[in-house]
Design a protein around this motif. Structure first.
Motif, short mmCIF file in Angstrom:
data_model
loop_
_atom_site.label_atom_id
_atom_site.label_comp_id
_atom_site.label_asym_id
_atom_site.label_seq_id
_atom_site.Cartn_x
_atom_site.Cartn_y
_atom_site.Cartn_z
N LYS A 70 -33.10 -42.70 -66.76
CA LYS A 70 -32.28 -43.92 -66.75
C LYS A 70 -32.99 -45.10 -67.39
CE LYS A 70 -29.41 -42.88 -62.82
NZ LYS A 70 -29.02 -43.22 -61.46
N SER A 71 -34.27 -45.21 -67.17
CA SER A 71 -35.01 -46.36 -67.71
C SER A 71 -35.17 -46.28 -69.24
CB SER A 71 -36.38 -46.47 -67.05
OG SER A 71 -37.14 -45.32 -67.32
N THR A 72 -34.98 -45.11 -69.83
CA THR A 72 -35.12 -44.97 -71.28
C THR A 72 -33.83 -45.29 -72.02
OG1 THR A 72 -34.58 -42.61 -71.31
CG2 THR A 72 -36.90 -43.20 -70.98
N VAL A 73 -32.74 -45.43 -71.28
CA VAL A 73 -31.44 -45.73 -71.88
C VAL A 73 -31.14 -47.20 -71.64
CG1 VAL A 73 -28.99 -45.16 -71.94
CG2 VAL A 73 -30.67 -43.38 -71.43
N PRO A 74 -30.99 -47.99 -72.71
CA PRO A 74 -30.75 -49.43 -72.52
C PRO A 74 -29.36 -49.71 -71.93
CG PRO A 74 -30.49 -48.85 -74.81
CD PRO A 74 -30.99 -47.61 -74.11
N GLN A 75 -29.25 -50.82 -71.23
CA GLN A 75 -27.96 -51.25 -70.71
C GLN A 75 -27.10 -51.71 -71.89
OE1 GLN A 75 -26.98 -50.94 -67.51
NE2 GLN A 75 -28.93 -49.92 -67.20
N THR A 76 -25.87 -51.28 -71.93
CA THR A 76 -24.95 -51.67 -73.00
C THR A 76 -23.66 -52.19 -72.39
OG1 THR A 76 -23.95 -49.48 -73.17
CG2 THR A 76 -25.86 -49.90 -74.57
N GLU A 77 -22.88 -52.85 -73.21
CA GLU A 77 -21.59 -53.39 -72.79
C GLU A 77 -20.47 -52.35 -72.91
OE1 GLU A 77 -20.86 -56.67 -71.74
OE2 GLU A 77 -23.04 -56.86 -71.58
N SER A 78 -20.70 -51.35 -73.73
CA SER A 78 -19.65 -50.38 -74.06
C SER A 78 -20.08 -48.96 -73.73
CB SER A 78 -19.32 -50.50 -75.55
OG SER A 78 -18.59 -49.39 -75.99
N VAL A 79 -19.17 -48.20 -73.16
CA VAL A 79 -19.45 -46.81 -72.84
C VAL A 79 -19.69 -46.00 -74.10
CG1 VAL A 79 -17.03 -46.09 -72.74
CG2 VAL A 79 -18.73 -44.87 -71.40
N THR A 80 -19.01 -46.33 -75.20
CA THR A 80 -19.23 -45.58 -76.44
C THR A 80 -20.63 -45.86 -77.00
OG1 THR A 80 -18.08 -47.31 -77.69
CG2 THR A 80 -16.81 -45.38 -77.10
N GLU A 81 -21.11 -47.10 -76.90
CA GLU A 81 -22.47 -47.41 -77.33
C GLU A 81 -23.49 -46.65 -76.48
OE1 GLU A 81 -23.17 -51.60 -77.17
OE2 GLU A 81 -21.44 -52.05 -78.43
N TYR A 82 -23.26 -46.62 -75.18
CA TYR A 82 -24.14 -45.93 -74.25
C TYR A 82 -24.22 -44.44 -74.59
CZ TYR A 82 -26.28 -44.90 -69.69
OH TYR A 82 -27.14 -44.50 -68.70
N LEU A 83 -23.08 -43.84 -74.79
CA LEU A 83 -23.02 -42.41 -75.11
C LEU A 83 -23.69 -42.12 -76.45
CD1 LEU A 83 -22.04 -39.67 -74.17
CD2 LEU A 83 -19.86 -40.15 -75.25
N LYS A 84 -23.46 -42.97 -77.45
CA LYS A 84 -24.10 -42.78 -78.75
C LYS A 84 -25.61 -42.86 -78.64
CE LYS A 84 -20.29 -44.38 -81.62
NZ LYS A 84 -19.76 -45.45 -82.46
N PHE A 85 -26.11 -43.80 -77.84
CA PHE A 85 -27.56 -43.91 -77.69
C PHE A 85 -28.12 -42.67 -77.01
CE2 PHE A 85 -31.50 -44.83 -75.58
CZ PHE A 85 -32.22 -45.43 -76.58
N VAL A 86 -27.49 -42.21 -75.94
CA VAL A 86 -27.97 -41.01 -75.24
C VAL A 86 -27.96 -39.82 -76.18
CG1 VAL A 86 -27.51 -39.40 -73.35
CG2 VAL A 86 -27.29 -41.85 -72.96
N GLU A 87 -26.89 -39.70 -76.96
CA GLU A 87 -26.81 -38.58 -77.92
C GLU A 87 -27.92 -38.67 -78.95
OE1 GLU A 87 -23.61 -36.35 -80.81
OE2 GLU A 87 -23.16 -38.37 -80.12
N LYS A 88 -28.11 -39.85 -79.52
CA LYS A 88 -29.14 -40.02 -80.55
C LYS A 88 -30.53 -39.72 -79.99
CE LYS A 88 -30.96 -43.54 -83.66
NZ LYS A 88 -30.89 -44.94 -84.05
N ARG A 89 -30.77 -40.16 -78.78
CA ARG A 89 -32.10 -40.04 -78.16
C ARG A 89 -32.41 -38.62 -77.69
NH1 ARG A 89 -36.51 -39.95 -76.02
NH2 ARG A 89 -37.51 -41.47 -74.70
N PHE A 90 -31.41 -37.90 -77.18
CA PHE A 90 -31.68 -36.64 -76.50
C PHE A 90 -31.04 -35.41 -77.12
CE2 PHE A 90 -32.14 -39.88 -73.17
CZ PHE A 90 -33.43 -39.60 -72.77
N HIS A 91 -30.15 -35.55 -78.08
CA HIS A 91 -29.48 -34.38 -78.66
C HIS A 91 -30.47 -33.46 -79.35
CE1 HIS A 91 -25.95 -32.14 -79.68
NE2 HIS A 91 -26.24 -32.15 -80.96
#
Length: 122
Positions: A70-91
């Protein structure tokens, strides 16, 4: 639960659960323009639905990620931004694990009681 190595499965499960709970509106639609006094009732309703879906979807995703990630994923305003970051970071980690497992499975053989590796004495 997302553990850093199971992005594909986690992503599929998140989409399914948000869809079943009818919370995937923010994932399926872009955020509406800024609401003003001159906005129509339809625009206000769309914006309200999108905001609710966005907030609850973010909360759901954050609840399904292991605490150490959780601490490696930044807080975002949008669920799509959040999902894109998780995908980019961990896919890529997910793909790497899949490659490792496929390599291991291709060198295994079944001896009648259990699988054995060609290269290891199990």
């Amino acid at each position: 639960m997302f553990n850093g190595l199971n992005f594909s499965k986690w992503h599929e499960q998140v989409q399914f659960h948000l869809g079943v709970m009818d919370l995937d509106f923010a994932l399926l639609n872009d955020k509406s323009t800024i609401i003003t006094d001159k906005s129509s009732e339809d625009e206000k309703s769309f914006h309200k639905s999108w905001e609710r879906s966005n907030i609850l979807s973010l909360m759901f995703m954050q609840m399904t990620i292991a605490n150490n990630f959780k601490s490696t994923v930044p807080q975002t305003e949008s669920v799509t931004e959040y999902l894109k970051f998780v995908e980019k970071r961990f896919h890529s980690a997910d793909k790497s694990l899949a490659g490792t497992l496929m390599a291991e499975f291709t060198i295994m053989k079944f001896d009648g009681s259990r699988a054995k590796s060609y290269y290891r004495d199990d």
